[in-house]
Design an enzyme around this catalytic site. Structure first.
Site, PDB file in Angstrom:
ATOM      1  N   LYS A 197       1.101  -0.805   0.238  1.00  0.00           N
ATOM      2  CA  LYS A 197       0.044   0.221  -0.150  1.00  0.00           C
ATOM      3  C   LYS A 197       0.833   1.067  -0.398  1.00  0.00           C
ATOM      4  CE  LYS A 197      -1.689   2.933   1.880  1.00  0.00           C
ATOM      5  NZ  LYS A 197      -1.698   4.289   1.585  1.00  0.00           N
TER       6      LYS A 197
ATOM      7  N   GLU B  32       9.398   1.685  11.271  1.00  0.00           N
ATOM      8  CA  GLU B  32      10.978   2.655  10.978  1.00  0.00           C
ATOM      9  C   GLU B  32      10.048   3.819  10.725  1.00  0.00           C
ATOM     10  OE1 GLU B  32      12.933   4.902   9.501  1.00  0.00           O
ATOM     11  OE2 GLU B  32      12.505   4.931   7.965  1.00  0.00           O
TER      12      GLU B  32
ATOM     13  N   CYS C  65      13.783  10.640   6.925  1.00  0.00           N
ATOM     14  CA  CYS C  65      13.735  10.259   8.627  1.00  0.00           C
ATOM     15  C   CYS C  65      14.520  10.549   9.614  1.00  0.00           C
ATOM     16  CB  CYS C  65      12.817   9.297   9.066  1.00  0.00           C
ATOM     17  SG  CYS C  65      13.649   8.257   7.903  1.00  0.00           S
TER      18      CYS C  65
ATOM     19  N   GLU D  58       9.967  16.346  14.702  1.00  0.00           N
ATOM     20  CA  GLU D  58      10.747  16.687  13.518  1.00  0.00           C
ATOM     21  C   GLU D  58      10.159  17.956  12.593  1.00  0.00           C
ATOM     22  OE1 GLU D  58       9.941  12.756  12.090  1.00  0.00           O
ATOM     23  OE2 GLU D  58      11.944  12.348  11.229  1.00  0.00           O
TER      24      GLU D  58
END
Ligand code: ADP
Length: 514
Positions: free
Chosen positions: A206, A284, A318, A416
């Protein structure tokens, strides 16, 4: 002379034609552009016939449209993957056969590098040079796991009794549900799918709603590579259906494992949803990477590392450095050198030559970046450069920005930013730097620059992150284990460990041997 001029003209004409065709609705001439999902070896639409548009963040032009699928469509993909897993052709396939299929897929992706990169730039806004870099990186996982497929070894273990033999063997878990993000539309798929297929699993992918076209291009090449029907399935959906499809993947008894790369918020939700069925999950998630520059560092190398780590993919990575901790003694020199480089960055549509900074992916992302910077300004942060949207380029551009005097009550410090913003904290001692760096629940990547050997070993040991760049700002490699600690994730991708999420160990005890 005349010939050279003509060639230059021809090249320029080709370039203009190509850039026009990319931003055009159908990317004419780009044969990998698909507008259907792929289930059980067939290209299919949503059962409702609904579709959604994929737009180019550089100019909001529609690049293509893909099926907006629902749970009902996802069930079909899961059923196909489940039957294919138990189908003799796949279930009894040898590691060598799976390796050969992966190699074929790799070769096709290598042959089509340019086209994959064009699609990626058109839907993600990533500069072309970075898209080509991601194709190299993404393809390398397929090559790597084609090789690793043949090394999924078991163990023969010395038994505690003389009449016994102990054997440990490794087996594919079954169907793997793979949910991927938009920031690396190619590599996040191959890093999971190639490992799963090497292990003998079948997959339902997906992809992110912002970047399904790169995923479908890879799927077309997987079809051409000849994976048996049902081994490789992909379903596309808009954001409105992502949650229900995700829940189905996590709760279906036919899915044995989930692998997710994306936000910590969604990762936590999927982890809960997998708990009911004690389902394996690899996560992750987001980071809050510190980038520490100590007094002993080579400043020029640190500045280069900072630029690489921060501005790749416009900061939407990331493992991007999120907080820059600069020691007192070299703070001003570092900022001055950094400022020079930041000012020189070329901003624009990623399909144009030489562009280094493209747009952010969508409205939500640019709003978030602006809010973070505004919050820092309100609380006393000092803007050294940037700090504004760049509307002259388009709606999704944000200036490369440097903010100093960061404080621990600012969003830039705690969360972040996922954008082109360098947030600077000045520190005095190593202890202080470590306390700031580790004072977060995230632990994906960390970076530090130092030429003091004792400090290098000390800080490597004490920095709480799954991956550490020592005097290096770009650390991703197929051969290395990618993953985080704390709330940044579970499991490792790439390296020999990347297979572990997709196999279980079976213990065989042969007893009463004569
Ligand atoms: P971002 O906020 O950067 O888009 P997300 O974690 O929301 O990151 O998205 C990563 C992937 O997770 C995408 O494929 C997205 O469609 C999918 N996703 C988003 N929300 C959910 C959800 N509730 N359940 C499952 N998948 C989701």
């Amino acid at each position: 002379m005349y010939l050279i001029m003509s060639l230059n003209l021809l090249q320029r004409t080709l370039y203009v034609t190509r850039s026009k065709s990319i931003s055009n609705l159908s990317c004419r001439g780009v044969h990998l552009l698909q507008n259907k999902a792929f289930i059980n070896g067939k290209w299919v639409g949503a059962h409702t016939g609904e579709t959604f548009d994929v737009t180019n963040p550089a100019n909001e032009a529609v690049v293509g449209n893909v099926p907006d699928m629902y749970v009902k469509d996802a069930c079909k993909a899961i059923d196909a993957a489940h039957s294919a897993f138990y189908n003799e052709r796949w279930h009894n396939s040898t590691a060598k056969e799976r390796s050969a299929l992966l190699k074929k897929w790799f070769q096709l992706m290598e042959t089509n590098r340019q086209e994959i990169a064009q699609i990626m730039t058109a839907e993600s806004g990533k500069p072309m040079v970075e898209s080509l870099g991601e194709v190299t990186y993404g393809n390398s996982f397929v090559e790597w796991f084609a090789e690793e497929a043949r090394r999924i070894y078991g163990e023969i273990v010395p038994p505690p009794q003389a009449n016994r033999q102990i054997m440990l063997t490794r087996h594919p878990v079954g169907v793997a549900g793979l949910i991927t993000p938009w920031n690396f539309p190619h590599a996040m798929i191959t890093r999971k799918a190639a490992a799963a297929i090497a292990a003998g699993c079948t997959v339902v992918i997906k992809p992110a709603e912002d970047t399904p076209l790169t995923a479908l291009a890879l799927t077309k090449l997987a079809e051409d590579a000849g994976f048996p029907e049902g081994v490789f399935n992909i379903i596309t959906s808009s954001r409105k259906n992502a949650a229900t499809i995700g829940e189905l993947l996590c709760k279906s008894e036919k899915v044995a494992a989930i692998s997710f790369t994306g936000s910590t918020e969604v990762g936590k939700l999927l982890y809960q949803q997998c708990a009911g069925g004690i389902k394996r999950i690899g996560l992750e998630l987001g980071g809050n990477a510190p980038f520490i520059v100590f007094n002993s560092a080579d400043i020029d190398k640190a500045v280069t590392g900072a630029m690489n780590s921060k501005f790749r993919n416009c900061g939407q990575t990331c493992v991007s450095a999120n907080r820059f901790l600069i020691q007192d003694g070299i703070h001003d020199e570092f900022i001055a050198k950094l400022l020079e480089k930041v000012k020189a960055l070329k901003i624009g549509d990623g399909s144009r030559d030489g562009v280094q900074i493209g747009p952010l992916i969508n409205q939500a992302q640019i709003k978030k970046v602006s809010q973070f910077v505004d919050d820092a300004i309100e609380k006393g942060g000092k803007i050294i450069h940037g700090g504004q949207r760049l509307s002259k380029h388009g709606q999704l551009y944000y200036e490369p920005t440097i903010v100093t005097c960061l404080r621990d009550d600012m969003r830039l410090y705690n969360e972040e930013v996922f954008g082109p913003v360098i947030s600077v904290i000045r520190f005095k001692t190593e202890e202080e730097a470590l306390m700031i760096a580790n004072g977060t629940q995230r632990g994906l990547a960390g970076y530090f620059y130092s030429n003091d050997l004792n400090q290098v070993f000390r800080v490597s040991k004490l920095l709480e992150a799954g991956m550490i760049g020592v005097n290096e700002g770009l650390i991703s490699a197929t051969e290395a284990a990618f993953g985080g600690i704390k709330e940044s994730g579970i499991g490792r991708e790439g390296s020999k460990h990347g297979i572990d999420d997709y196999v279980y160990i079976k213990y065989l005890c042969y007893g009463n041997l004569q």
